[in-house]
Design a protein around this motif. Structure first.
Motif, short mmCIF file in Angstrom:
data_model
loop_
_atom_site.label_atom_id
_atom_site.label_comp_id
_atom_site.label_asym_id
_atom_site.label_seq_id
_atom_site.Cartn_x
_atom_site.Cartn_y
_atom_site.Cartn_z
N VAL A 124 0.82 -1.21 0.00
CA VAL A 124 0.00 0.00 0.00
C VAL A 124 0.85 1.26 0.00
O VAL A 124 0.43 2.31 -0.51
CB VAL A 124 -0.95 -0.01 1.22
N VAL A 125 2.06 1.19 0.55
CA VAL A 125 2.83 2.41 0.81
C VAL A 125 3.25 3.12 -0.47
O VAL A 125 3.28 4.36 -0.51
CB VAL A 125 4.05 2.08 1.69
N TYR A 126 3.57 2.40 -1.53
CA TYR A 126 4.06 3.05 -2.74
C TYR A 126 2.98 3.89 -3.44
O TYR A 126 3.24 5.06 -3.78
CB TYR A 126 4.65 2.02 -3.70
N GLY B 140 10.48 -0.30 -5.93
CA GLY B 140 10.36 0.19 -4.56
C GLY B 140 11.42 1.20 -4.18
O GLY B 140 11.92 1.19 -3.06
N GLN B 141 11.75 2.13 -5.09
CA GLN B 141 12.76 3.16 -4.83
C GLN B 141 12.04 4.44 -4.42
O GLN B 141 11.42 5.11 -5.24
CB GLN B 141 13.61 3.38 -6.07
N PHE B 142 12.16 4.78 -3.14
CA PHE B 142 11.36 5.86 -2.58
C PHE B 142 11.74 7.24 -3.13
O PHE B 142 10.87 8.03 -3.49
CB PHE B 142 11.47 5.86 -1.05
N LEU B 143 13.03 7.55 -3.12
CA LEU B 143 13.44 8.90 -3.49
C LEU B 143 13.03 9.29 -4.91
O LEU B 143 12.52 10.39 -5.12
CB LEU B 143 14.94 9.07 -3.28
N PRO B 144 13.25 8.43 -5.93
CA PRO B 144 12.77 8.81 -7.26
C PRO B 144 11.25 9.00 -7.32
O PRO B 144 10.76 9.88 -8.04
CB PRO B 144 13.20 7.63 -8.15
N ILE B 145 10.51 8.19 -6.57
CA ILE B 145 9.06 8.35 -6.53
C ILE B 145 8.69 9.71 -5.94
O ILE B 145 7.83 10.43 -6.45
CB ILE B 145 8.41 7.22 -5.71
N ILE B 146 9.37 10.08 -4.85
CA ILE B 146 9.09 11.36 -4.20
C ILE B 146 9.42 12.52 -5.12
O ILE B 146 8.63 13.47 -5.25
CB ILE B 146 9.91 11.45 -2.88
N SER C 240 4.53 16.06 3.96
CA SER C 240 5.61 15.87 4.94
C SER C 240 5.81 14.42 5.35
O SER C 240 6.96 13.99 5.55
CB SER C 240 5.33 16.72 6.18
N LEU C 241 4.75 13.65 5.48
CA LEU C 241 4.90 12.27 5.98
C LEU C 241 5.66 11.37 5.02
O LEU C 241 6.59 10.67 5.44
CB LEU C 241 3.53 11.68 6.31
N PRO C 242 5.33 11.33 3.72
CA PRO C 242 6.12 10.47 2.82
C PRO C 242 7.59 10.87 2.77
O PRO C 242 8.48 10.02 2.74
CB PRO C 242 5.45 10.66 1.46
N MET C 243 7.84 12.18 2.77
CA MET C 243 9.23 12.63 2.75
C MET C 243 9.93 12.28 4.06
O MET C 243 11.09 11.84 4.08
CB MET C 243 9.29 14.14 2.51
N THR D 5 5.33 1.64 8.28
CA THR D 5 4.60 2.44 9.26
C THR D 5 3.87 3.61 8.62
O THR D 5 2.91 4.13 9.20
CB THR D 5 5.59 2.97 10.34
N LEU D 6 4.30 4.03 7.44
CA LEU D 6 3.74 5.22 6.82
C LEU D 6 2.22 5.18 6.66
O LEU D 6 1.54 6.17 6.97
CB LEU D 6 4.41 5.45 5.46
N PRO D 7 1.62 4.09 6.19
CA PRO D 7 0.15 4.09 6.07
C PRO D 7 -0.55 4.34 7.40
O PRO D 7 -1.56 5.04 7.45
CB PRO D 7 -0.14 2.67 5.54
#
Length: 351
Positions: free
Chosen positions: A54-56, A152-158, A308-311, A287-289
């Motif tokens: 769910v997090v992505y 599942g690469q967070f920074l590029p998604i952000i 702010s939360l995803p970052m 934990t993010l969700p």
């Protein structure tokens, strides 16, 4: 069962799982434990897998909606404030971890494996040199968003989501000559907001499974490690736990009282569920969700939490900033190496 608060159910699952895990570890034959655990571990792994599933989409749609919801002048101010706050807390957490490590002086030979493993992780992150590592990092921020989602690469998604949201907001505010385009972009943002709400509904379904997943994770962890979780590693564990608890129950409350003018412990009580989730899953992403749900329940503006939360789950790792210095100083103590002031300063900045 519906009348029992979810947090209480999670605590019950954790306590029961710990007790059963210790029984399997201490009272059962190793072969028996090995035969039992494969039947239990999937129920815990499923919890973590569902949260990561769910997090992505939550990160993608929440950041798009959050960035597109703020006027361009406000987005820069909010983004700068959030990044400044995360930088300040991370740096403070690192310095605090170094200070507490020297105060408690963790030195255990049996923790060598733990320390070497973490030091290897730090070395692998540092790359082949400062400039090469920086270039690789910067290039890695700009990738195919679909590939980043798949891997599942967070920074590029952000980066993509914020860039997309800001550009969408610019079209909405400035493309007055083609109102039909601005209207289409507004519709696209509303669709993203709809996907965001669907993702939050999925979170609620996943959270209902939490007590059972926590129970399974606790059984497996304590059955595999037994009293080792309380024994030889106790000193280093206590050092890290003291640092983390001091950050949560002392440093953060002071910051909340100073900057928010709120009762800090009432605020922390509203976020007890994400705290427990982070403790059990040991994953910011997982934990993010739950953090989103807690923020909504606390009445925090969705425009702010979506940004702010995803970052924060990606770049604001205060727990890591606390415990990595402990492992570094532990390794230095074990090998009789004295760290200089310059090396300590480099450690704080690099982490």
């Amino acid at each position: 069962m519906k009348k029992i608060p979810l947090v209480v159910k999670i605590l019950i699952g954790f306590v029961l799982g710990t007790a059963i895990g210790l029984v399997l570890s201490e009272c059962c034959a190793p072969d028996t434990t090995k035969n039992i655990l494969p039947w239990i571990s999937p129920f815990g792994d499923v919890l973590v897998a569902m949260l990561k599933m769910v997090v992505y989409p939550i990160i993608l749609f929440s950041l798009i909606v959050g960035a597109a919801s703020l006027p361009l002048k406000s987005s820069g101010k909010v983004g700068g404030s959030v990044l400044l706050w995360y930088t300040a807390t991370s740096l403070f957490a690192t310095v605090f971890g170094v200070a507490m490590a020297y105060l408690l002086n963790p030195s255990m030979e049996k923790a060598a494996e733990v320390a070497s493993g973490n030091m290897a992780a730090v070395a692998s992150m540092s790359g082949n040199g400062g400039s090469a590592s920086l270039a690789t990092f910067l290039i890695g921020l700009f990738q195919n968003p679909f590939s980043a989602l798949a891997n599942g690469q967070f920074l590029p998604i952000i980066v993509f989501a914020i860039f997309f949201g800001i550009c969408a907001r610019w079209i909405i505010d400035h493309d007055v000559e083609r109102p039909e385009i601005a209207q289409a972009v507004k519709l696209a943002i509303h669709i993203c907001e709809g996907f965001q709400h669907v993702s939050f509904r999925m979170i609620q379904c996943v959270v209902a499974y939490f007590p059972y997943g926590v129970f399974a994770l606790s059984v497996v962890n304590f059955a595999q490690n037994g009293t080792l979780l309380f024994g030889p590693y106790m000193k280093i564990t206590v050092c890290v736990a003291v640092c983390v608890c001091a950050m949560i129950f002392v440093i953060y409350p002071i910051a909340i009282a100073l900057f928010c003018r709120e009762n800090p412990y009432k605020v922390l009580a509203k976020f007890r569920q994400p705290i427990l989730t982070a403790f059990v899953t040991r994953s910011s992403a997982a934990t993010l969700p739950v953090s989103f749900m807690a923020a909504d329940d606390a009445g925090i503006d969705r425009k702010l939490s979506s940004f702010s939360l995803p970052m924060g789950a990606t770049v604001n790792m205060d727990g890591v900033c606390v415990h990595l210095p402990v492992f570094v100083i532990l390794a230095a103590n074990m090998f009789g190496h004295s760290l200089s002031v310059v090396q300590i300063g480099t450690l704080c900045l690099s982490i």
